[in-house]
Design a protein around this motif. Structure first.
Motif, PDB file in Angstrom:
ATOM      1  N   TYR A 139      -1.591  21.963  -6.552  1.00 52.94           N
ATOM      2  CA  TYR A 139      -1.266  20.303  -5.706  1.00 52.94           C
ATOM      3  C   TYR A 139      -2.259  19.748  -5.692  1.00 52.94           C
ATOM      4  CZ  TYR A 139      -3.839  23.830  -2.221  1.00 52.94           C
ATOM      5  OH  TYR A 139      -4.625  23.879  -1.757  1.00 52.94           O
ATOM      6  N   LEU A 140      -1.633  18.487  -5.155  1.00 49.09           N
ATOM      7  CA  LEU A 140      -2.499  17.886  -4.990  1.00 49.09           C
ATOM      8  C   LEU A 140      -1.883  16.385  -3.456  1.00 49.09           C
ATOM      9  CD1 LEU A 140      -2.266  15.432  -8.366  1.00 49.09           C
ATOM     10  CD2 LEU A 140      -4.204  16.226  -7.327  1.00 49.09           C
ATOM     11  N   HIS A 141      -2.675  15.088  -3.060  1.00 44.55           N
ATOM     12  CA  HIS A 141      -2.461  15.102  -0.970  1.00 44.55           C
ATOM     13  C   HIS A 141      -1.627  14.044  -1.838  1.00 44.55           C
ATOM     14  CE1 HIS A 141      -2.856  13.250   2.609  1.00 44.55           C
ATOM     15  NE2 HIS A 141      -3.795  14.019   2.882  1.00 44.55           N
ATOM     16  N   LYS A 142      -0.644  13.507  -0.817  1.00 43.31           N
ATOM     17  CA  LYS A 142      -0.004  12.751  -1.714  1.00 43.31           C
ATOM     18  C   LYS A 142      -0.081  11.232  -1.596  1.00 43.31           C
ATOM     19  CE  LYS A 142       3.947  16.049   0.349  1.00 43.31           C
ATOM     20  NZ  LYS A 142       4.864  16.006   1.659  1.00 43.31           N
ATOM     21  N   LYS A 143      -0.957  11.104   0.090  1.00 42.01           N
ATOM     22  CA  LYS A 143      -1.434   9.932   0.057  1.00 42.01           C
ATOM     23  C   LYS A 143      -2.883   9.448  -0.817  1.00 42.01           C
ATOM     24  CE  LYS A 143      -0.242   9.172   4.911  1.00 42.01           C
ATOM     25  NZ  LYS A 143      -0.915   8.635   6.148  1.00 42.01           N
ATOM     26  N   LEU A 144      -3.233  10.656  -1.240  1.00 41.51           N
ATOM     27  CA  LEU A 144      -4.605   9.927  -2.346  1.00 41.51           C
ATOM     28  C   LEU A 144      -4.091   9.699  -3.876  1.00 41.51           C
ATOM     29  CD1 LEU A 144      -7.401  12.707  -1.442  1.00 41.51           C
ATOM     30  CD2 LEU A 144      -6.639  10.097  -0.766  1.00 41.51           C
ATOM     31  N   PHE A 145      -3.273  11.014  -3.813  1.00 43.04           N
ATOM     32  CA  PHE A 145      -2.420  10.516  -5.224  1.00 43.04           C
ATOM     33  C   PHE A 145      -1.880   8.835  -5.037  1.00 43.04           C
ATOM     34  CE2 PHE A 145       1.543  10.772  -7.614  1.00 43.04           C
ATOM     35  CZ  PHE A 145       1.395  11.164  -9.311  1.00 43.04           C
ATOM     36  N   VAL A 146      -0.514   8.770  -4.741  1.00 40.62           N
ATOM     37  CA  VAL A 146      -0.349   7.149  -4.637  1.00 40.62           C
ATOM     38  C   VAL A 146      -1.777   6.090  -4.410  1.00 40.62           C
ATOM     39  CG1 VAL A 146       0.770   5.749  -3.059  1.00 40.62           C
ATOM     40  CG2 VAL A 146       1.537   7.908  -3.587  1.00 40.62           C
ATOM     41  N   GLN A 147      -2.754   6.261  -4.164  1.00 36.45           N
ATOM     42  CA  GLN A 147      -3.940   5.861  -3.670  1.00 36.45           C
ATOM     43  C   GLN A 147      -4.586   4.711  -5.102  1.00 36.45           C
ATOM     44  OE1 GLN A 147      -6.658   6.833  -0.881  1.00 36.45           O
ATOM     45  NE2 GLN A 147      -5.217   5.739   0.827  1.00 36.45           N
ATOM     46  N   THR A 148      -4.428   6.278  -5.691  1.00 41.32           N
ATOM     47  CA  THR A 148      -5.103   6.580  -7.372  1.00 41.32           C
ATOM     48  C   THR A 148      -4.304   5.732  -7.526  1.00 41.32           C
ATOM     49  OG1 THR A 148      -5.775   9.273  -6.618  1.00 41.32           O
ATOM     50  CG2 THR A 148      -5.739   7.954  -9.134  1.00 41.32           C
ATOM     51  N   MET A 149      -3.250   6.206  -8.177  1.00 41.72           N
ATOM     52  CA  MET A 149      -2.169   5.255  -8.584  1.00 41.72           C
ATOM     53  C   MET A 149      -1.979   3.094  -8.562  1.00 41.72           C
ATOM     54  SD  MET A 149      -0.713   7.639 -10.815  1.00 41.72           S
ATOM     55  CE  MET A 149       0.513   6.080 -11.347  1.00 41.72           C
ATOM     56  N   SER A 150      -2.562   3.232  -7.414  1.00 44.42           N
ATOM     57  CA  SER A 150      -3.055   1.911  -6.483  1.00 44.42           C
ATOM     58  C   SER A 150      -3.339   1.467  -7.142  1.00 44.42           C
ATOM     59  CB  SER A 150      -2.118   2.002  -5.311  1.00 44.42           C
ATOM     60  OG  SER A 150      -0.903   2.320  -5.150  1.00 44.42           O
ATOM     61  N   THR A 151      -4.874   1.658  -7.660  1.00 45.22           N
ATOM     62  CA  THR A 151      -6.375   1.358  -8.436  1.00 45.22           C
ATOM     63  C   THR A 151      -6.658   1.057  -9.995  1.00 45.22           C
ATOM     64  OG1 THR A 151      -7.162   4.042  -7.357  1.00 45.22           O
ATOM     65  CG2 THR A 151      -6.934   1.861  -5.908  1.00 45.22           C
ATOM     66  N   MET A 152      -5.492   1.858 -10.285  1.00 46.16           N
ATOM     67  CA  MET A 152      -5.521   2.022 -11.718  1.00 46.16           C
ATOM     68  C   MET A 152      -5.680   0.769 -12.629  1.00 46.16           C
ATOM     69  SD  MET A 152      -3.621   5.989 -12.294  1.00 46.16           S
ATOM     70  CE  MET A 152      -3.659   5.468 -13.884  1.00 46.16           C
ATOM     71  N   LEU A 156       0.473   0.952  -9.643  1.00 38.56           N
ATOM     72  CA  LEU A 156       1.459   0.567  -8.670  1.00 38.56           C
ATOM     73  C   LEU A 156       1.800  -1.095  -7.729  1.00 38.56           C
ATOM     74  CD1 LEU A 156       2.628   3.900  -7.726  1.00 38.56           C
ATOM     75  CD2 LEU A 156       3.099   2.550  -9.912  1.00 38.56           C
ATOM     76  N   ASP A 157       2.471  -1.260  -7.593  1.00 38.32           N
ATOM     77  CA  ASP A 157       2.781  -2.524  -6.676  1.00 38.32           C
ATOM     78  C   ASP A 157       2.580  -2.175  -5.298  1.00 38.32           C
ATOM     79  OD1 ASP A 157       4.791  -2.751  -6.217  1.00 38.32           O
ATOM     80  OD2 ASP A 157       5.068  -4.044  -7.640  1.00 38.32           O
ATOM     81  N   LYS A 158       2.524  -2.857  -4.441  1.00 37.86           N
ATOM     82  CA  LYS A 158       3.248  -2.780  -2.663  1.00 37.86           C
ATOM     83  C   LYS A 158       4.465  -1.715  -2.593  1.00 37.86           C
ATOM     84  CE  LYS A 158       2.335  -3.777   2.249  1.00 37.86           C
ATOM     85  NZ  LYS A 158       3.855  -3.979   2.792  1.00 37.86           N
ATOM     86  N   ASN A 159       5.450  -2.186  -3.343  1.00 35.27           N
ATOM     87  CA  ASN A 159       6.733  -1.876  -2.571  1.00 35.27           C
ATOM     88  C   ASN A 159       6.701  -0.786  -3.832  1.00 35.27           C
ATOM     89  OD1 ASN A 159       7.536  -3.631  -1.295  1.00 35.27           O
ATOM     90  ND2 ASN A 159       8.043  -4.535  -3.296  1.00 35.27           N
ATOM     91  N   GLU A 160       6.045  -0.105  -4.922  1.00 39.06           N
ATOM     92  CA  GLU A 160       6.359   1.098  -5.255  1.00 39.06           C
ATOM     93  C   GLU A 160       5.342   2.195  -5.000  1.00 39.06           C
ATOM     94  OE1 GLU A 160       6.535  -0.963 -10.178  1.00 39.06           O
ATOM     95  OE2 GLU A 160       4.924  -0.624  -9.025  1.00 39.06           O
ATOM     96  N   SER A 161       4.210   1.780  -4.258  1.00 36.90           N
ATOM     97  CA  SER A 161       3.180   2.503  -4.097  1.00 36.90           C
ATOM     98  C   SER A 161       4.321   2.953  -2.153  1.00 36.90           C
ATOM     99  CB  SER A 161       2.076   2.097  -3.035  1.00 36.90           C
ATOM    100  OG  SER A 161       0.814   1.441  -4.668  1.00 36.90           O
ATOM    101  N   GLU A 162       4.823   2.541  -2.301  1.00 39.36           N
ATOM    102  CA  GLU A 162       5.557   2.688  -0.831  1.00 39.36           C
ATOM    103  C   GLU A 162       6.794   3.662  -1.064  1.00 39.36           C
ATOM    104  OE1 GLU A 162       7.115  -0.738   1.594  1.00 39.36           O
ATOM    105  OE2 GLU A 162       5.003  -0.822   2.165  1.00 39.36           O
ATOM    106  N   ASP A 163       7.346   3.064  -2.055  1.00 40.66           N
ATOM    107  CA  ASP A 163       8.847   3.996  -2.671  1.00 40.66           C
ATOM    108  C   ASP A 163       8.322   5.276  -3.417  1.00 40.66           C
ATOM    109  OD1 ASP A 163      10.252   1.254  -2.258  1.00 40.66           O
ATOM    110  OD2 ASP A 163      10.832   1.277  -4.368  1.00 40.66           O
ATOM    111  N   LEU A 164       7.299   5.912  -4.136  1.00 39.84           N
ATOM    112  CA  LEU A 164       5.928   7.028  -4.417  1.00 39.84           C
ATOM    113  C   LEU A 164       6.044   7.859  -3.375  1.00 39.84           C
ATOM    114  CD1 LEU A 164       6.041   8.835  -6.647  1.00 39.84           C
ATOM    115  CD2 LEU A 164       3.296   7.553  -6.943  1.00 39.84           C
TER     116      LEU A 164
END
Length: 207
Positions: A139-152, A156-164
């Motif tokens: 399992y993974l931390h939700k916010k840390l996963f989204v942050q990772t996806m947002s810095t690759m 992800l852009d802001k809207n995609e990050s919020e949606d995820l």
């Protein structure tokens, strides 16, 4: 109403280029129905239009995942279609442009027919998540996963990050025991693989 549209030149060429065994029994109506359902899920305030920001999710929902650059090329091709059905009057959002259904169809169907993009692969996605899960917790931390996806690189852009993040928070099927801040990524993959909002990870994992 969409099925009465005349085939564009690019679509006719794509169908003609198919091997004869694929052309036999070819069901364009079925493909159109799939495109209609995906497109209308994100329809904007104007009938038959979506914002370009939603095109990522529409294309992912069709079951294949272009790279970041390929996705951008697709969206630009739709926006600047030679016979674009989008007028200046319809471009009312200063940050996001509108894309008409027919422009979407003309560009995406030849790509689908030619198998230009590899479909999402469950085992490959699992390898990617395990690379993030260095402690093998499954399992993974939700916010840390989204942050990772947002810095690759393919971020992800802001809207995609919020949606995820909203999806991970609200979907109880992905919860992990008494750990509300974490999600089970194996269930996430199985749930999303054939569905919308598929998140493609490019973490340098060999296929």
């Amino acid at each position: 109403m969409f099925l009465n549209v005349t085939l564009g030149a690019s679509l006719r060429e794509a169908i003609t280029a198919l091997p004869i065994e694929r052309r036999i029994g070819f069901d364009l109506k079925k493909i159109y129905q799939q495109l209609i359902e995906s497109f209308h899920t994100y329809e904007s305030h104007l009938s038959n239009f979506v914002f370009d920001r939603d095109m990522h999710n529409i294309i992912y929902s069709l079951g294949f995942v272009p790279t970041h650059n390929e996705m951008n090329d697709l969206i630009l091709a739709m926006r600047f279609h030679p016979r674009s059905r989008t007028s200046e009057r319809e471009e009312i959002d200063v940050e996001h442009h509108l894309i008409h259904f027919y422009d979407f169809v003309d560009i995406i169907i030849p790509k689908l027919l030619n198998n230009d993009y590899e479909p999402a692969d469950e085992q490959y996605l699992l390898k990617c998540f395990k690379k993030l899960d260095q402690n093998n917790k499954n399992y993974l931390h939700k916010k840390l996963f989204v942050q990772t996806m947002s810095t690759m690189e393919d971020a992800l852009d802001k809207n995609e990050s919020e949606d995820l993040l909203n999806f991970l928070v609200k979907n109880e099927n992905l919860s992990t025991g008494n750990l509300p801040d974490f999600f089970d990524y194996k269930r996430y993959i199985k749930h999303l693989l054939p569905q919308r909002h598929l998140i493609y990870l490019d973490l340098g994992v060999a296929k």
